[in-house]
Design a protein around this motif. Sequence first.
Motif, PDB file in Angstrom:
ATOM      1  N   VAL A 123       0.859  -1.184   0.000  1.00  0.00           N
ATOM      2  CA  VAL A 123       0.000   0.000   0.000  1.00  0.00           C
ATOM      3  C   VAL A 123       0.892   1.230   0.000  1.00  0.00           C
ATOM      4  CG1 VAL A 123      -1.784   1.277   1.243  1.00  0.00           C
ATOM      5  CG2 VAL A 123      -1.794  -1.232   1.274  1.00  0.00           C
ATOM      6  N   SER A 124       0.641   2.159  -0.916  1.00  0.00           N
ATOM      7  CA  SER A 124       1.450   3.379  -0.953  1.00  0.00           C
ATOM      8  C   SER A 124       0.556   4.598  -1.104  1.00  0.00           C
ATOM      9  CB  SER A 124       2.464   3.324  -2.100  1.00  0.00           C
ATOM     10  OG  SER A 124       1.823   3.469  -3.352  1.00  0.00           O
ATOM     11  N   LEU A 125       1.055   5.717  -0.618  1.00  0.00           N
ATOM     12  CA  LEU A 125       0.327   6.986  -0.683  1.00  0.00           C
ATOM     13  C   LEU A 125       1.311   8.064  -1.132  1.00  0.00           C
ATOM     14  CD1 LEU A 125      -2.378   8.489   0.014  1.00  0.00           C
ATOM     15  CD2 LEU A 125      -1.341   8.987   2.241  1.00  0.00           C
ATOM     16  N   LYS A 126       0.997   8.750  -2.228  1.00  0.00           N
ATOM     17  CA  LYS A 126       1.912   9.776  -2.731  1.00  0.00           C
ATOM     18  C   LYS A 126       1.144  10.791  -3.569  1.00  0.00           C
ATOM     19  CE  LYS A 126       3.237   6.889  -6.698  1.00  0.00           C
ATOM     20  NZ  LYS A 126       4.360   6.229  -7.395  1.00  0.00           N
ATOM     21  N   VAL A 127       1.800  11.910  -3.835  1.00  0.00           N
ATOM     22  CA  VAL A 127       1.242  12.961  -4.691  1.00  0.00           C
ATOM     23  C   VAL A 127       2.061  13.025  -5.970  1.00  0.00           C
ATOM     24  CG1 VAL A 127       0.789  15.429  -4.934  1.00  0.00           C
ATOM     25  CG2 VAL A 127       0.419  14.304  -2.733  1.00  0.00           C
ATOM     26  N   VAL A 128       1.382  12.949  -7.102  1.00  0.00           N
ATOM     27  CA  VAL A 128       2.037  13.053  -8.407  1.00  0.00           C
ATOM     28  C   VAL A 128       1.179  13.941  -9.308  1.00  0.00           C
ATOM     29  CG1 VAL A 128       2.862  11.825 -10.444  1.00  0.00           C
ATOM     30  CG2 VAL A 128       3.080  10.757  -8.197  1.00  0.00           C
ATOM     31  N   LYS A 129       1.778  15.013  -9.821  1.00  0.00           N
ATOM     32  CA  LYS A 129       1.107  15.900 -10.771  1.00  0.00           C
ATOM     33  C   LYS A 129      -0.265  16.354 -10.275  1.00  0.00           C
ATOM     34  CE  LYS A 129       3.542  14.024 -14.788  1.00  0.00           C
ATOM     35  NZ  LYS A 129       3.427  13.354 -16.102  1.00  0.00           N
ATOM     36  N   GLU A 130      -0.276  16.877  -9.052  1.00  0.00           N
ATOM     37  CA  GLU A 130      -1.473  17.461  -8.436  1.00  0.00           C
ATOM     38  C   GLU A 130      -2.594  16.453  -8.227  1.00  0.00           C
ATOM     39  OE1 GLU A 130      -2.726  20.989 -10.409  1.00  0.00           O
ATOM     40  OE2 GLU A 130      -0.828  22.032 -10.073  1.00  0.00           O
ATOM     41  N   LYS A 131      -2.234  15.186  -8.078  1.00  0.00           N
ATOM     42  CA  LYS A 131      -3.213  14.154  -7.742  1.00  0.00           C
ATOM     43  C   LYS A 131      -2.665  13.285  -6.612  1.00  0.00           C
ATOM     44  CE  LYS A 131      -5.250  13.863 -12.376  1.00  0.00           C
ATOM     45  NZ  LYS A 131      -6.480  14.588 -11.998  1.00  0.00           N
ATOM     46  N   VAL A 132      -3.562  12.881  -5.716  1.00  0.00           N
ATOM     47  CA  VAL A 132      -3.202  11.995  -4.604  1.00  0.00           C
ATOM     48  C   VAL A 132      -3.463  10.559  -5.034  1.00  0.00           C
ATOM     49  CG1 VAL A 132      -3.644  11.383  -2.209  1.00  0.00           C
ATOM     50  CG2 VAL A 132      -3.821  13.771  -2.932  1.00  0.00           C
ATOM     51  N   TYR A 133      -2.421   9.750  -5.047  1.00  0.00           N
ATOM     52  CA  TYR A 133      -2.532   8.347  -5.448  1.00  0.00           C
ATOM     53  C   TYR A 133      -2.408   7.447  -4.228  1.00  0.00           C
ATOM     54  CZ  TYR A 133      -2.092   9.312 -10.460  1.00  0.00           C
ATOM     55  OH  TYR A 133      -2.303   9.744 -11.750  1.00  0.00           O
ATOM     56  N   LEU A 134      -3.434   6.667  -3.976  1.00  0.00           N
ATOM     57  CA  LEU A 134      -3.352   5.599  -2.988  1.00  0.00           C
ATOM     58  C   LEU A 134      -3.425   4.287  -3.768  1.00  0.00           C
ATOM     59  CD1 LEU A 134      -5.398   5.233   0.314  1.00  0.00           C
ATOM     60  CD2 LEU A 134      -4.605   3.308  -1.023  1.00  0.00           C
ATOM     61  N   THR A 135      -2.352   3.503  -3.741  1.00  0.00           N
ATOM     62  CA  THR A 135      -2.315   2.272  -4.524  1.00  0.00           C
ATOM     63  C   THR A 135      -2.300   1.053  -3.613  1.00  0.00           C
ATOM     64  OG1 THR A 135       0.111   2.253  -4.676  1.00  0.00           O
ATOM     65  CG2 THR A 135      -1.085   3.409  -6.390  1.00  0.00           C
ATOM     66  N   VAL A 136      -2.976   0.023  -4.055  1.00  0.00           N
ATOM     67  CA  VAL A 136      -2.983  -1.282  -3.384  1.00  0.00           C
ATOM     68  C   VAL A 136      -2.566  -2.316  -4.419  1.00  0.00           C
ATOM     69  CG1 VAL A 136      -4.373  -3.017  -2.190  1.00  0.00           C
ATOM     70  CG2 VAL A 136      -4.812  -0.582  -1.794  1.00  0.00           C
ATOM     71  N   GLN A 137      -1.384  -2.883  -4.225  1.00  0.00           N
ATOM     72  CA  GLN A 137      -0.835  -3.841  -5.190  1.00  0.00           C
ATOM     73  C   GLN A 137      -0.663  -5.201  -4.528  1.00  0.00           C
ATOM     74  OE1 GLN A 137       2.520  -2.396  -7.387  1.00  0.00           O
ATOM     75  NE2 GLN A 137       3.137  -4.429  -8.103  1.00  0.00           N
ATOM     76  N   ASP A 138      -1.181  -6.239  -5.180  1.00  0.00           N
ATOM     77  CA  ASP A 138      -1.108  -7.581  -4.605  1.00  0.00           C
ATOM     78  C   ASP A 138      -0.181  -8.483  -5.414  1.00  0.00           C
ATOM     79  OD1 ASP A 138      -2.575  -9.074  -6.727  1.00  0.00           O
ATOM     80  OD2 ASP A 138      -4.296  -7.906  -6.062  1.00  0.00           O
ATOM     81  N   THR A 139      -0.005  -9.692  -4.924  1.00  0.00           N
ATOM     82  CA  THR A 139       0.795 -10.710  -5.619  1.00  0.00           C
ATOM     83  C   THR A 139      -0.097 -11.904  -5.962  1.00  0.00           C
ATOM     84  OG1 THR A 139       1.484 -11.561  -3.451  1.00  0.00           O
ATOM     85  CG2 THR A 139       2.987 -10.045  -4.556  1.00  0.00           C
ATOM     86  N   GLY A 140      -1.311 -11.572  -6.391  1.00  0.00           N
ATOM     87  CA  GLY A 140      -2.308 -12.603  -6.657  1.00  0.00           C
ATOM     88  C   GLY A 140      -2.360 -13.107  -8.078  1.00  0.00           C
TER      89      GLY A 140
END
Length: 214
Positions: A123-140
Amino acid sequence: LGLLFGNLQDAQEFNELTTEYLNKQIENGFLYIDKMSHTINDFRDFFSPDKRRAVFSAKEAIDDAVQLVEASFKVHNIEITLDIPKDIEVYGILNEYAQVVLNLLSNAKDAIVMNNGNRVIAVSLKVVKEKVYLTVQDTGGGIDEDVLGHIFEPYFSSKEGGMGIGLYMSKMIVESSLQGYIEVCNESDGAKFSIVAPVLANNNEYQKNTLSHQ
Protein backbone atom coordinates in the motif's frame (compact mmCIF):
# COMPACT_ATOMS: atom_id res chain seq x y z
CA LEU A 1 -16.02 -11.41 14.63
CA GLY A 2 -16.24 -15.09 13.77
CA LEU A 3 -12.44 -15.29 13.75
CA LEU A 4 -12.31 -13.48 17.09
CA PHE A 5 -14.74 -15.97 18.65
CA GLY A 6 -12.69 -18.84 17.26
CA ASN A 7 -9.55 -17.40 18.83
CA LEU A 8 -11.27 -17.13 22.20
CA GLN A 9 -12.46 -20.74 21.93
CA ASP A 10 -8.95 -21.95 21.08
CA ALA A 11 -7.43 -19.93 23.92
CA GLN A 12 -9.87 -21.52 26.36
CA GLU A 13 -9.19 -25.01 25.05
CA PHE A 14 -5.40 -24.63 25.40
CA ASN A 15 -5.57 -22.82 28.77
CA GLU A 16 -4.28 -19.56 27.27
CA LEU A 17 -7.32 -17.43 28.05
CA THR A 18 -5.82 -14.78 30.32
CA THR A 19 -7.70 -11.72 31.53
CA GLU A 20 -5.43 -9.50 29.43
CA TYR A 21 -6.08 -11.56 26.27
CA LEU A 22 -9.84 -11.61 26.91
CA ASN A 23 -9.99 -7.85 27.43
CA LYS A 24 -8.01 -7.23 24.25
CA GLN A 25 -10.33 -9.46 22.21
CA ILE A 26 -13.39 -7.74 23.67
CA GLU A 27 -11.88 -4.38 22.73
CA ASN A 28 -11.30 -5.63 19.17
CA GLY A 29 -14.86 -6.98 19.02
CA PHE A 30 -16.36 -3.62 19.90
CA LEU A 31 -14.10 -2.02 17.28
CA TYR A 32 -15.47 -4.35 14.59
CA ILE A 33 -19.06 -3.74 15.69
CA ASP A 34 -18.51 0.03 15.66
CA LYS A 35 -17.02 -0.17 12.16
CA MET A 36 -19.95 -2.28 10.93
CA SER A 37 -22.38 0.26 12.36
CA HIS A 38 -20.56 3.09 10.58
CA THR A 39 -20.51 1.09 7.35
CA ILE A 40 -24.28 0.50 7.50
CA ASN A 41 -24.83 4.23 8.07
CA ASP A 42 -22.42 5.14 5.28
CA PHE A 43 -24.25 2.99 2.75
CA ARG A 44 -27.64 4.17 4.00
CA ASP A 45 -26.54 7.80 3.56
CA PHE A 46 -24.57 7.24 0.36
CA PHE A 47 -27.16 8.81 -1.95
CA SER A 48 -28.18 11.50 0.52
CA PRO A 49 -27.75 15.02 -0.95
CA ASP A 50 -27.01 16.38 2.54
CA LYS A 51 -23.95 14.27 3.41
CA ARG A 52 -21.04 16.40 4.53
CA ARG A 53 -17.63 16.30 2.89
CA ALA A 54 -14.61 17.53 4.79
CA VAL A 55 -10.81 17.52 4.78
CA PHE A 56 -9.45 14.32 6.35
CA SER A 57 -6.24 12.37 6.79
CA ALA A 58 -5.69 9.73 4.10
CA LYS A 59 -3.29 7.92 6.44
CA GLU A 60 -5.97 7.70 9.12
CA ALA A 61 -8.37 6.10 6.63
CA ILE A 62 -5.68 3.59 5.56
CA ASP A 63 -4.85 2.76 9.18
CA ASP A 64 -8.55 2.17 9.95
CA ALA A 65 -8.86 -0.29 7.06
CA VAL A 66 -5.60 -2.11 7.83
CA GLN A 67 -6.56 -2.50 11.48
CA LEU A 68 -9.77 -4.28 10.50
CA VAL A 69 -8.05 -6.87 8.28
CA GLU A 70 -4.90 -7.49 10.34
CA ALA A 71 -6.21 -10.54 12.19
CA SER A 72 -7.52 -12.20 9.03
CA PHE A 73 -4.30 -11.47 7.15
CA LYS A 74 -2.20 -13.03 9.90
CA VAL A 75 -4.22 -16.24 9.66
CA HIS A 76 -3.40 -16.41 5.93
CA ASN A 77 0.25 -15.34 6.46
CA ILE A 78 -0.23 -12.24 4.31
CA GLU A 79 2.04 -9.26 4.92
CA ILE A 80 0.94 -5.66 4.36
CA THR A 81 3.71 -3.19 3.56
CA LEU A 82 2.98 0.52 3.93
CA ASP A 83 4.84 3.18 1.96
CA ILE A 84 3.51 6.44 3.39
CA PRO A 85 6.40 8.93 3.62
CA LYS A 86 4.06 11.65 4.84
CA ASP A 87 0.38 12.01 5.59
CA ILE A 88 -1.72 13.68 2.90
CA GLU A 89 -5.07 15.37 3.39
CA VAL A 90 -7.97 14.64 1.06
CA TYR A 91 -11.37 16.29 0.68
CA GLY A 92 -14.29 13.88 0.93
CA ILE A 93 -15.72 11.48 3.50
CA LEU A 94 -13.20 9.56 5.63
CA ASN A 95 -15.39 6.52 6.33
CA GLU A 96 -16.25 6.06 2.67
CA TYR A 97 -12.59 6.39 1.67
CA ALA A 98 -11.63 3.80 4.29
CA GLN A 99 -14.40 1.52 3.00
CA VAL A 100 -12.88 1.57 -0.49
CA VAL A 101 -9.42 0.77 0.90
CA LEU A 102 -10.92 -2.06 2.96
CA ASN A 103 -12.62 -3.49 -0.12
CA LEU A 104 -9.39 -3.38 -2.13
CA LEU A 105 -7.45 -5.07 0.69
CA SER A 106 -10.08 -7.81 0.99
CA ASN A 107 -10.06 -8.44 -2.77
CA ALA A 108 -6.26 -8.54 -2.74
CA LYS A 109 -6.32 -11.12 0.06
CA ASP A 110 -8.78 -13.31 -1.87
CA ALA A 111 -6.60 -13.14 -5.01
CA ILE A 112 -3.47 -14.10 -3.07
CA VAL A 113 -5.17 -17.01 -1.30
CA MET A 114 -6.47 -18.34 -4.64
CA ASN A 115 -3.10 -17.87 -6.37
CA ASN A 116 -1.12 -19.41 -3.49
CA GLY A 117 2.07 -17.55 -4.37
CA ASN A 118 3.91 -14.73 -2.61
CA ARG A 119 1.79 -13.26 0.17
CA VAL A 120 2.48 -9.53 0.16
CA ILE A 121 0.16 -6.56 -0.34
CA ALA A 122 1.87 -3.20 -0.89
CA VAL A 123 0.00 0.00 0.00
CA SER A 124 1.45 3.38 -0.95
CA LEU A 125 0.33 6.99 -0.68
CA LYS A 126 1.91 9.78 -2.73
CA VAL A 127 1.24 12.96 -4.69
CA VAL A 128 2.04 13.05 -8.41
CA LYS A 129 1.11 15.90 -10.77
CA GLU A 130 -1.47 17.46 -8.44
CA LYS A 131 -3.21 14.15 -7.74
CA VAL A 132 -3.20 11.99 -4.60
CA TYR A 133 -2.53 8.35 -5.45
CA LEU A 134 -3.35 5.60 -2.99
CA THR A 135 -2.32 2.27 -4.52
CA VAL A 136 -2.98 -1.28 -3.38
CA GLN A 137 -0.83 -3.84 -5.19
CA ASP A 138 -1.11 -7.58 -4.60
CA THR A 139 0.80 -10.71 -5.62
CA GLY A 140 -2.31 -12.60 -6.66
CA GLY A 141 -1.32 -13.31 -10.25
CA GLY A 142 -3.22 -10.45 -11.90
CA ILE A 143 -6.60 -10.14 -13.61
CA ASP A 144 -7.45 -11.74 -16.96
CA GLU A 145 -7.29 -9.17 -19.75
CA ASP A 146 -10.82 -9.99 -20.94
CA VAL A 147 -12.09 -9.22 -17.42
CA LEU A 148 -10.04 -6.08 -16.79
CA GLY A 149 -12.30 -3.77 -18.80
CA HIS A 150 -15.46 -4.88 -16.98
CA ILE A 151 -14.25 -5.11 -13.40
CA PHE A 152 -16.00 -1.93 -12.19
CA GLU A 153 -19.35 -2.76 -13.78
CA PRO A 154 -22.28 -3.56 -11.45
CA TYR A 155 -23.04 -7.24 -10.86
CA PHE A 156 -19.89 -8.31 -12.69
CA SER A 157 -17.62 -10.59 -10.66
CA SER A 158 -14.67 -12.79 -11.53
CA LYS A 159 -14.95 -14.62 -8.19
CA GLU A 160 -17.12 -17.69 -7.74
CA GLY A 161 -20.15 -16.65 -5.72
CA GLY A 162 -19.19 -12.96 -5.98
CA MET A 163 -21.96 -10.34 -6.06
CA GLY A 164 -20.13 -7.86 -8.30
CA ILE A 165 -21.04 -4.96 -6.01
CA GLY A 166 -17.83 -4.14 -4.11
CA LEU A 167 -15.75 -2.59 -6.89
CA TYR A 168 -18.77 -0.90 -8.45
CA MET A 169 -19.61 0.76 -5.11
CA SER A 170 -15.94 1.66 -4.65
CA LYS A 171 -16.00 3.41 -8.04
CA MET A 172 -19.19 5.25 -7.11
CA ILE A 173 -17.72 6.38 -3.76
CA VAL A 174 -14.48 7.66 -5.28
CA GLU A 175 -16.29 9.55 -8.03
CA SER A 176 -19.05 10.95 -5.82
CA SER A 177 -17.29 11.67 -2.52
CA LEU A 178 -13.74 12.44 -3.71
CA GLN A 179 -14.43 13.85 -7.17
CA GLY A 180 -11.73 11.43 -8.29
CA TYR A 181 -11.48 8.09 -10.04
CA ILE A 182 -10.27 4.51 -9.49
CA GLU A 183 -8.17 2.55 -11.96
CA VAL A 184 -6.55 -0.88 -12.22
CA CYS A 185 -3.69 -2.45 -14.14
CA ASN A 186 -1.70 -5.67 -14.05
CA GLU A 187 1.87 -5.65 -12.77
CA SER A 188 4.42 -8.47 -13.01
CA ASP A 189 2.95 -10.66 -10.26
CA GLY A 190 -0.45 -9.19 -9.49
CA ALA A 191 -2.99 -6.39 -9.85
CA LYS A 192 -2.53 -2.77 -8.81
CA PHE A 193 -5.55 -0.63 -7.92
CA SER A 194 -5.19 3.14 -7.59
CA ILE A 195 -7.57 5.54 -5.86
CA VAL A 196 -6.90 8.95 -7.40
CA ALA A 197 -8.14 12.19 -5.84
CA PRO A 198 -7.41 15.90 -6.45
CA VAL A 199 -4.60 17.32 -4.35
CA LEU A 200 -5.39 20.05 -1.83
CA ALA A 201 -3.59 23.38 -1.86
CA ASN A 202 -1.76 22.65 1.41
CA ASN A 203 -0.23 19.51 -0.14
CA ASN A 204 1.63 21.48 -2.83
CA GLU A 205 4.85 21.75 -0.82
CA TYR A 206 4.84 17.99 -0.22
CA GLN A 207 4.26 17.46 -3.94
CA LYS A 208 7.31 19.59 -4.82
CA ASN A 209 9.48 17.62 -2.38
CA THR A 210 8.22 14.32 -3.77
CA LEU A 211 8.78 15.22 -7.41
CA SER A 212 12.27 16.58 -6.69
CA HIS A 213 13.33 13.12 -5.46
CA GLN A 214 11.88 11.16 -8.38
